[in-house]
Design a protein around this motif. Sequence first.
Motif, mmCIF file in Angstrom:
data_model
loop_
_atom_site.group_PDB
_atom_site.id
_atom_site.type_symbol
_atom_site.label_atom_id
_atom_site.label_comp_id
_atom_site.label_asym_id
_atom_site.label_seq_id
_atom_site.Cartn_x
_atom_site.Cartn_y
_atom_site.Cartn_z
ATOM 1 N N SER B 690 0.843 -1.194 0.000
ATOM 2 C CA SER B 690 0.000 0.000 0.000
ATOM 3 C C SER B 690 0.882 1.250 0.000
ATOM 4 N N LEU B 691 0.238 2.343 -0.247
ATOM 5 C CA LEU B 691 0.974 3.585 -0.440
ATOM 6 C C LEU B 691 1.129 4.303 0.893
ATOM 7 N N PRO B 692 2.298 4.826 1.167
ATOM 8 C CA PRO B 692 2.458 5.586 2.412
ATOM 9 C C PRO B 692 1.721 6.910 2.313
ATOM 10 N N GLU B 693 1.241 7.367 3.480
ATOM 11 C CA GLU B 693 0.451 8.595 3.516
ATOM 12 C C GLU B 693 1.296 9.803 3.123
ATOM 13 N N ASP B 694 2.520 9.815 3.645
ATOM 14 C CA ASP B 694 3.301 11.051 3.559
ATOM 15 C C ASP B 694 4.214 11.066 2.348
ATOM 16 N N LEU B 695 3.832 10.388 1.361
ATOM 17 C CA LEU B 695 4.711 10.287 0.195
ATOM 18 C C LEU B 695 4.687 11.571 -0.617
ATOM 19 N N THR B 696 5.846 12.079 -0.900
ATOM 20 C CA THR B 696 5.909 13.171 -1.880
ATOM 21 C C THR B 696 6.910 12.765 -2.932
ATOM 22 N N LEU B 697 6.459 12.796 -4.123
ATOM 23 C CA LEU B 697 7.262 12.236 -5.195
ATOM 24 C C LEU B 697 8.549 13.014 -5.411
ATOM 25 N N ASN B 698 8.470 14.341 -5.272
ATOM 26 C CA ASN B 698 9.640 15.167 -5.526
ATOM 27 C C ASN B 698 10.824 14.740 -4.688
ATOM 28 N N GLU B 699 10.519 14.507 -3.435
ATOM 29 C CA GLU B 699 11.592 14.179 -2.511
ATOM 30 C C GLU B 699 12.333 12.936 -2.984
ATOM 31 N N HIS B 747 16.215 4.330 3.505
ATOM 32 C CA HIS B 747 15.039 4.358 2.634
ATOM 33 C C HIS B 747 13.965 3.420 3.151
ATOM 34 N N ARG B 748 14.416 2.265 3.554
ATOM 35 C CA ARG B 748 13.465 1.271 4.051
ATOM 36 C C ARG B 748 12.751 1.803 5.295
ATOM 37 N N LYS B 749 13.538 2.532 6.104
ATOM 38 C CA LYS B 749 12.954 3.049 7.334
ATOM 39 C C LYS B 749 11.872 4.071 7.002
ATOM 40 N N ARG B 750 12.163 4.875 5.999
ATOM 41 C CA ARG B 750 11.214 5.952 5.698
ATOM 42 C C ARG B 750 10.015 5.469 4.900
ATOM 43 N N HIS B 751 10.277 4.563 4.000
ATOM 44 C CA HIS B 751 9.188 4.126 3.106
ATOM 45 C C HIS B 751 9.019 2.631 3.175
ATOM 46 N N GLY B 752 8.977 2.184 4.388
ATOM 47 C CA GLY B 752 8.920 0.733 4.562
ATOM 48 C C GLY B 752 7.789 0.066 3.811
#
Lengths: 166, 1006
Positions: B690-699, B747-752
């Motif tokens: 599933s998609l993380p809530e706080d995802l911003t593609l630019n980052e 990366h895994r920690k942030r976008h697990g």
Amino acid sequence: MIRAVIVMNTQGKPRLLKFYEFQPPEKQQELIRSVFAVLSERPDKVSNFVEADAIFGPGTRLVYKHLATLYFVFVFDNSENELAMLDLIQVFVETLDRCFKNVCELDIVFNFNKMHAILDEIIFGGLVLETSSEQVLKAAEEISRLEKSSSSISFVPKAVTGRFSR
Amino acid sequence: MAAPVAASSPSLVDTLFQRSLDDLIRALRSSPSAAAEDAAIARALDEIRREIRSPDLDTKAVALQKLTYLSSLNFLDPSWAAFHTLELLPSPTLSHPRVGYLAAALSFHPSSTDLLPLATHQLRKHIAPSPSNPPALAAPALHLLALASSPDLANHLAPDLLPLLSSQAVSSPLRPKAVAAALRTLSVCPDAAPVLFKPLVDCLSSSDPRTASTAIGVFCELAVAAPDPSPYLPLAPEFYRLLVDCRNNWVLIKVLKIFARLAPLEPRLAGRILDPVCQLIRRSPAKSLVFECIRTVLTSLSDHDDAVRLAVDKAKEFLASDDDPNLRYLGLRALTMLGPVHSWAVEESREAVIRSLHDPDTNIRHEALCLVMGMLSDNNVVEICNLLIKYAMKSDPEFANEILDAVLMTCGRNLYELILDFDWYVSLLGEMVRNPHCAKGDEIERQLVDIGLRVRDARPELVRVARDLLIDPALLGNPFLCRVLSAAAWISGEYVEFSRNPLELIEALLQPRTNLLPSLVRAVYIQAVFKVTLFCFISFNEQMQAAELLSLGNSSNERQGNLEGPYLFAGKTSTDQNTAFEIDHCVATADKADSIEKKETLTHESISNLLHLIESAVGPLSECAEVEVQERARNVLGLIFNIRETQFWNIKAYHELTRDKKVTELVELMEATFSEDLGPVSTNAQKRVSLPEDLTLNENLSDISKILSDHDATCASISFSLRSHPSVETTEDFAPVAETNSLLAEHRKRHGLYYLPAEKDDIESNDYPLANEPLLSASHGDVTEDFMKLTAQSLNPRKAKPTKPRPMVIRLDEGDGVSSSNFKSIKESKDDLLSGAIRNVLLGNESKPSSSLKKSSDKTSRRRDNDVSDNSELVSEHQDNSTIGDKEHGQSSSRSRHHNHRHKEKNDSSGKNGSNEEKSHKHSTRSSRYHKHRQRGDPPSDIVPQAPVIILVLSIPFGWICFQEKNEFNLYPIIIGIASDQPVRSHWIRLDCLFGSVPFEDPTCN
């Protein structure tokens, strides 16, 4: 319901085809080929039923009878009884036998219209209408009598056309 | 032969001397060859095209007759002549319209021609009962309606069928035909039900047997075809009367077919028909009727033990009739109809069934095989399957494959639920391959790989079987088996640690006849060579280290002198086997007791030889035109090149080994590459990402360049490509890897969430280990524990087997039935229209259909609006009603119904209303109950998560791209991530799972 009636000879040449569910001509040819492929594989003195799911769609079966040079094939689905269909083939063949006096392949070849007339008295739109060959014969004869009396086609001298065709 | 008379000038002579149908047939028959016949047909067609345009109807009729013959028996498309067909219909001469109708009946259909509506008026005229319309004219018109009417035409002409349907003339020949035509009208145009249904019902009690039998045929068609036959329940008394009174077998068969559909809906009905049906089984001399009774009992009345007993006995009689294969076949079919609940019936006639396996009739053998497969249970699966496979060895090719197929399907069913002993099953699969007729390579391949992935305990045996297959040169030439060999090669590569003799494996994988294999299989072979070579090298390295440890210990104990000899490398005296590196006891010291046997053959020399062998066999393939083969061949050569690059290979004495760091690095790197287990992947795995809530593609995207540059370095350092890097920079250190790893960890920690989740916090209950989840820190013990938990939850509790516990089979959730049920409901919607129409008619409210419609929609809308508690209230209310109803009807229901019916016959209107009302009440109760059931069965739709779904993950050289489901702007959002050295593999597998296949070859070495 009965899906199709097929009479073909042992070389796979169709002699009478009637599909109660419409099939375009190319499809018909394909079906006849597959049916013949199945039937010609089967030895004598085995059961007369073949599962036809692969040919005519799910739930269909066919029952056939091998008589002299002909296969009589009825294709049906699960609202018909297998043995009853076998009996019906018997009725059909019996009627033909009575009508043509010892029916043979040639009779069937040369009596296209009459074959259809007889078949339509037995099976109508896929439903079995009449199972007594006597009744069927009576109706078929009545039709040919009526046709003859009203028709003028036969007035063209046969002898003339015969000469041209040879 | 028919001379092409006046081919250029159509004239009176031409029409006068028109060839008749008989002439045409004669001409066709006298054609000497197929080509000549084709020419004759073409000529005849030209002739027909000319003649059919003639204004003279006789000429036209004969032409059409010829065309009909040709199109029917020679498969020509007659649709071009459709209009000419219609032109013949109005002719006063009886034979003309009959020819037209015959042509139309054979070729007209809404899908092929849209001209039939033009004849609406003509059809109406012909079927109208009048003295000028003899049955010989009306019958073909009805026939055409029965075969080819479109919904519109059916709707227009439905009222015209009425006079025929309700004709009271004794044995009118047209009435049964009108009944048959009404069937088509009803099925293409449900709106006609209010008009036609009542007269049809009346036909059931007609004194004319043909009408009654055709009418029951129509109801049989309707009831059998309807997805829900409940609208026909109110007619049950009519059908019951026929069942009891009628003596016509055709009618009885149809009645039984209808009751077979209705009885499961209404238990009291089942009880009521039981007696007459059993009577028929006992008394009727007609086998067809008896068989129908058996079928009815076994399929629809199987709760009534006495009746089942009777039917089974009768079926056994059928089975025992030696002179009639039809009856034997039907007897077996009857037994097949009985579900697993009544397996006693099959057990009882076990002998006859087994005997039927040898019957000359393929039908009988097939049914017997089905029955035998139905008898399989986990107790007898071993004996029966062994027997069948042996039998398949000596039966004809077709049946042999049927047997193999049946065994594969039954044993593989539901994740091998029947199999307790996988070692046995795996060797059985091996045996199947030995069948000379075996053409089931694809399925065997699938199961071999699948078992390898799912059943850890079966792997040693699997490797053994695979080895036996691989070393047999005879199998390589069989095109049906190359898939199996591909599976065998993959298994021996993936699970090489269970192999007793890896060197032998490599020889088998590289034997000259492998060039017979298709290139894709060959690629798998080469990849297996890669894995096995690596394994040999790693094992050898371990031996070295173990030996070193030992020698160090020994030297401190001043026993070095004793052992010095054996530890000398073969390089010194390479031809002398006696001085080869013997390491038995060393390995034992290294705590690898189980692997002594297989590793004892590994010596410096044997590995050297091996490398030579591989180089000479694989070398030519590095220029192969097939990219898969070429790429893998280059990988293998690259590995060998790397091994040779290390000084390790040139050392003369053992103590120099440890000084070469590169060996250790290489070994560690490669070991890590293949250390993970490949597991089965759920088809739903992708949906769980599933998609993380706080995802911003630019980052994310801004990091890319950095990641890219990092990764390039890494790539270069571990590349094996010979072409681009002639001298591989193995001297470079591996710092970038570590850096990327840390980046990845971050990366895994942030976008697990992009990674396959390690925790079990999923909505869907997924307690299975995620496939290929990196087991970085988990020890082996944890895994087994996990698996144990799994099995406890996922496998049905089964009887404890004292001898050998069934190995655990990894099972992933199978919750994919939703879409199929949706599809089904869509498919059924049309039939429901007819059912609904008939329901309305039978409930007697066709005069006010709008009100009933409103009522029902009212109900449904209320149901939708209100919450669950209200819903349940509604249901309980209904249940109350129904129980009251049951009490009322309880004892004398069927008698009273019967009575009602008689009453109705006497004074039609009043009695009918009463009974209809009573039935309607009952019926509505039932239908609403069914409705409720359906509702309860539906998955709660609001719980479906609204998060965007990732629909595709692509692996790219430096990471992966993830495609989500398109959003409201019709765009497919893309997320790009990086991957470390490890997860590259799992992401590839994610890609695989999208395409619904198990991972077959891993592309780690890209």
